[in-house]
Design an enzyme around this catalytic site. Structure first.
Site, PDB file in Angstrom:
ATOM      1  NE  ARG A   1     -18.845  30.925  45.868  1.00 38.89           N
ATOM      2  CZ  ARG A   1     -19.344  31.789  46.743  1.00 38.89           C
ATOM      3  NH1 ARG A   1     -20.424  32.469  46.414  1.00 38.89           N
ATOM      4  NH2 ARG A   1     -18.803  31.967  47.917  1.00 38.89           N
TER       5      ARG A   1
ATOM      6  CG  LEU B   1     -16.155  32.929  35.552  1.00 38.48           C
ATOM      7  CD1 LEU B   1     -15.006  33.562  34.768  1.00 38.48           C
ATOM      8  CD2 LEU B   1     -16.960  32.008  34.636  1.00 38.48           C
ATOM      9  CE  LYS B   2     -20.309  35.421  44.089  1.00 37.54           C
ATOM     10  NZ  LYS B   2     -21.658  35.714  43.607  1.00 37.54           N
TER      11      LYS B   2
ATOM     12  CB  ILE C   1     -44.396  38.517  50.779  1.00 36.58           C
ATOM     13  CG1 ILE C   1     -45.342  39.234  49.825  1.00 36.58           C
ATOM     14  CG2 ILE C   1     -44.203  37.093  50.323  1.00 36.58           C
ATOM     15  CD1 ILE C   1     -46.793  38.748  49.865  1.00 36.58           C
ATOM     16  N   GLY C   2     -43.364  38.684  54.097  1.00 38.90           N
ATOM     17  CA  GLY C   2     -42.589  38.028  55.147  1.00 38.90           C
ATOM     18  C   GLY C   2     -41.303  38.727  55.503  1.00 38.90           C
TER      19      GLY C   2
ATOM     20  CD1 TRP D   1     -35.572  25.821  44.350  1.00 36.86           C
ATOM     21  CD2 TRP D   1     -36.093  27.375  45.863  1.00 36.86           C
ATOM     22  NE1 TRP D   1     -36.332  26.782  43.722  1.00 36.86           N
ATOM     23  CE2 TRP D   1     -36.668  27.741  44.625  1.00 36.86           C
ATOM     24  CE3 TRP D   1     -36.297  28.208  46.988  1.00 36.86           C
ATOM     25  CZ2 TRP D   1     -37.421  28.909  44.464  1.00 36.86           C
ATOM     26  CZ3 TRP D   1     -37.049  29.372  46.813  1.00 36.86           C
ATOM     27  CH2 TRP D   1     -37.600  29.719  45.573  1.00 36.86           C
TER      28      TRP D   1
ATOM     29  CG  HIS E   1     -45.597  34.559  48.466  1.00 35.81           C
ATOM     30  ND1 HIS E   1     -46.152  35.580  47.739  1.00 35.81           N
ATOM     31  CD2 HIS E   1     -44.278  34.538  48.136  1.00 35.81           C
ATOM     32  CE1 HIS E   1     -45.207  36.158  47.024  1.00 35.81           C
ATOM     33  NE2 HIS E   1     -44.062  35.547  47.240  1.00 35.81           N
TER      34      HIS E   1
ATOM     35  CG  HIS F   1     -38.602  41.730  41.578  1.00 38.11           C
ATOM     36  ND1 HIS F   1     -39.971  41.540  41.594  1.00 38.11           N
ATOM     37  CD2 HIS F   1     -38.054  40.583  42.027  1.00 38.11           C
ATOM     38  CE1 HIS F   1     -40.218  40.309  42.004  1.00 38.11           C
ATOM     39  NE2 HIS F   1     -39.080  39.704  42.280  1.00 38.11           N
TER      40      HIS F   1
END
Ligand code: GLN
Ligand code: ZN
Length: 759
Positions: A16, A18-19, A435-436, A565, A645, A698
């Protein structure tokens, strides 16, 4: 000799690089030269690898500073109005990708462009924005510079370019009533100019990606292809490139397009090969995308070789061998994995290994005896694996074989369940919950990391995590929430956690794949039949329950989300894997219930993104996905309340399936769209309980009480108030405690005001 190439290579670097270089640059800790240096080293390594493996071309133009669609926008000089400020430079590009707040530039702020999923992958691209005033003008030289750079290193370069129709299609209009397809003539002029430059650079072949050909396009879009490519006049040879699904539906259109060859993905749809071979125009080459660019499995080269023989016999050297799609979607280098057993390691191939596979396969196809022998030996571990009893577990397979419709049904229908649940749970009108997850503070993360490193014992770890749980429970009680959660401090990631605790998964050290910009994910790999060997969440959850009289909600990740995922097996269907997960989760549900937990949430945020590309395949997917979710919840007694959810807002398409999950309560994202999502529920009478998110987690903003109150009232006009819950949009792990507590206090207060009003 068979021509070989790949459609693109990961640009993040094997570790990684570039990250880290990007993030350093963004923080102002390095200059642009340092960043450029890291990037050119990555490119050099990638091209050398392709050369070392004797590929016919080195692919250029696959490098992107942030995203390749955004790169195409810059190439075309197509920058959103609000980001225009002189000649675009790298910072312009980063601003479009990341946005710029008011504070840094002193004006009204420059919002980032929208980001959305690249077809059905977990990669996200920046959505081009179109309006009638748009112009296209070449000033961004990245593509040409990188071609020259590769040529200077001695490579025969095949550039890759996102095609004009896909570029337009993947964007969106930002002007009322405007049709972006009307920009095509102007856009083609820009492509014509690009082609002229490529001719000057002595490029022979260009890979022109038109992945939208694998979608079910409207006639309007499909009919534009022929004319568009007729307009483009060039001496370059164009390889029209498709991937991710079959294109046989539109083959009559494709064969009329003025190009010199076609690339098809025969990893995703092997059956299309013979149809395409038979319809291929006489002068065209066919690039057979054989090596799967989207998964981590070593190819069975013996099988692949057999599958190509017929095409080879018919097409001779007009048949090329390639990866199915860009290797962007696979991790970079298996050689870096030092913790995998040799046996397991021999099952996989990451990007670097896939480049070698392309070469061996092509050589074998040319009849090279050494290559044929190599293919046989190379495929052995995969062949043996398919027979192994540690992969194919009898107990799991027996359970899957016995799966019937009954396994997916709860013992009572919702109205009866709701009645029991009321009695047991005694919740107030408009119950409040979350939500958790709760804030993942640095202390929380440090604790997990220390445990992972072995710096603290299991006993110490348990004690510290219990401390976080206790704190989280006390805070929720103080805030006055009705249904509490333990906070998920033990989880780094909602899927990884279950992958680590279920048998049948393999995790890697460096298996990173770019998700967007500098962000990468490291999905676990499903390597064997999935089994739950011990309870996973029961101890944490019952500990949390022991601290309070309020109901504690157990928290599980659903089977479809775990599938979406992770990297799935290729030797059994996605449906079978999901059913195995569903049974494992069902056992967890039973154990939670037996331990006195009355509410269990099974999160399925990924159910929508698992949808196949073609609408005609949706129904089948949704049927088995819904069924698997239901299997995971089916063992719950009527009085146990099952929540689920989902956190996205394009719901309308799958609303029937969402209802078919038959969860007692569903919590969803709505606040960002000001409850617009609930319109979907207007026509569709959602039968069970629902918690539309009343504030956007968010953002760090604390929502006002009045604002929340008004949103709940709005929701109550569509959902009967007896079936409404009040909760945030999504998990709170990315927020800090002060924002979180304040926001939740407002949420509780708004709810109380409404209860009084309604009483
Ligand atoms: N329970 C998870 C959490 O709160 C759900 C996350 C999600 O929806 N993506 O973090
Ligand atoms: Zn969510």
């Amino acid at each position: 000799m068979t021509t070989t190439h790949i459609l693109g290579y990961p640009r993040v670097g094997e570790k990684r690089e570039l990250k880290f270089a990007l993030e350093k640059y963004w923080k102002g800790e390095s200059d642009v030269n340092e960043l450029r240096h890291v990037a050119s080293e990555i490119r050099q390594k990638n091209w050398t690898l392709q050369q070392d493996n004797q590929l016919s071309f080195a692919t250029a133009g696959d490098f992107a500073w942030y995203d390749h669609v955004l790169g195409t926008s810059l190439l075309l000089g197509h920058v959103p109005k609000r980001h225009q400020n002189g000649t675009p430079d790298l910072d312009t590009l980063f601003r479009i990708g990341r946005g710029q707040s008011q504070s840094t530039c002193g004006c009204a702020g420059h919002a980032a462009s929208d980001m959305t999923k690249w077809f059905n992958t977990n990669y996200h691209y920046l959505v081009p924005e179109f309006s009638s005033a748009d112009t296209f003008e070449l000033s961004w030289t990245q593509l040409f510079d990188e071609i020259s750079e590769a040529q200077a290193q001695g490579h025969t370069v095949k550039p890759v370019l996102l095609g004009p129709l896909s570029y337009l299609y993947l964007g969106k209009e930002v002007e009322e009533g405007f049709d972006r397809l009307s920009l095509l003539p102007k856009l083609l002029e820009a492509y014509q100019a690009i082609f002229a430059k490529l001719e000057q650079l002595n490029v022979e072949w260009v890979q022109i990606d038109e992945p939208i050909l694998a979608l079910e396009l409207d006639a309007k879009w499909l009919d534009s292809f022929k004319g568009a490519y007729q307009t483009l006049q060039t001496n370059l040879k164009l390889l029209l490139t498709t991937y991710f699904d079959s294109i046989t539906d539109v083959l009559p259109t494709i064969t009329e397009i003025n190009v010199d060859g076609l690339h098809i993905d025969i990893a995703s749809s092997p059956e299309q090969l013979s149809t395409v071979v038979d319809a291929l125009p006489a002068q065209w080459v066919l690039s057979a995308g054989t090596i799967n660019g989207r998964n981590v499995w070593r190819a069975n080269l013996v099988e692949k070789l057999a599958a190509l023989q017929d095409a080879k016999a018919k097409l001779g050297d007009r048949l090329w061998v390639a990866t199915s799609c860009s290797l962007l979607h696979s991790p970079v280098d298996l050689d870096l994995e030092t913790k995998l057993s040799t046996e397991t390691k021999d099952w996989f191939a990451f990007a670097k290994q896939k480049v070698a596979e392309v070469n061996w396969l092509a050589k074998a196809l040319d009849g090279d005896a050494q290559a044929i022998a190599y293919c046989e030996q190379y495929s052995q571990p995969i062949i043996e694996r398919s027979k192994s009893t540690s992969v194919n577990k009898e107990s799991v397979q027996r359970r899957i074989a016995g799966l019937t419709a009954k396994d997916a049904e709860r013992s009572a229908a919702y109205p009866e369940r709701a009645h029991h649940q009321k009695e047991v749970l005694k919740l107030p009108l408009l119950p409040t919950t979350t939500i958790g997850s709760f804030p993942q503070t640095s202390d929380v993360r440090k604790t997990r990391a220390a445990y992972k490193r072995g710096d603290i014992s299991t006993a110490q770890y348990t004690e510290i995590i219990q401390g976080f749980i206790k704190d989280t429970v006390e805070r929720q009680e103080k805030i006055g929430l009705d249904v509490l959660v333990h906070g998920e401090a033990e989880r780094n990631d909602m899927v990884e956690y279950f992958a680590e605790n279920l048998a049948g998964f393999q995790t890697t050290q460096f298996g990173w794949v770019q998700s967007y910009g500098s962000r990468c994910v490291k999905p676990a790999i499903v390597v064997a039949d999935i089994e739950r060997e011990h309870p996973i969440t029961v101890d944490w959850t019952t500990y949390a329950q022991s601290l309070t009289d309020k109901p504690m909600k157990g928290m599980l990740t659903g089977p479809v989300t775990i599938l979406c995922w992770t990297f799935p097996r290729e030797d059994i269907s996605r449906e079978t894997i999901t059913n195995q997960l569903a049974f494992a989760l069902q056992d967890e549900v039973s154990d939670l219930e037996a331990a006195g937990i009355n509410i269990i949430q099974i999160d399925e945020p990924a159910i929508r993104e698992g949808l196949p590309l073609k609408a005609r395949d949706h129904q089948h997917y949704l049927e088995w996905a819904v069924n698997a979710f239901k299997v995971s919840a089916a063992s719950a007694k009527p009085e146990t309340q099952i929540h689920t959810h989902m956190c996205y807002s394009e719901f309308n398409e799958i609303i029937d399936s969402v209802a078919a999950l038959d969860a007692d309560v569903i919590t969803i994202e709505t606040s960002r769209s000001n409850m617009e999502l609930l319109n979907a529920f207007e026509e569709f009478n959602y039968p069970n309980e629902i918690g539309p998110g009343v504030y956007d987690i968010h953002s760090p903003n604390v929502p006002e009480v009045e604002w929340i109150e008004q949103l709940i009232e709005k929701a109550a006009t569509r959902i009967p108030v007896e079936r409404l819950w009040v909760n945030p949009d999504c998990g709170l792990k990315t927020r800090n405690w002060s924002e979180t507590e304040e926001s939740l206090k407002h949420l509780v207060e708004a709810t109380q005001r409404l209860r009084t009003k309604l009483a």
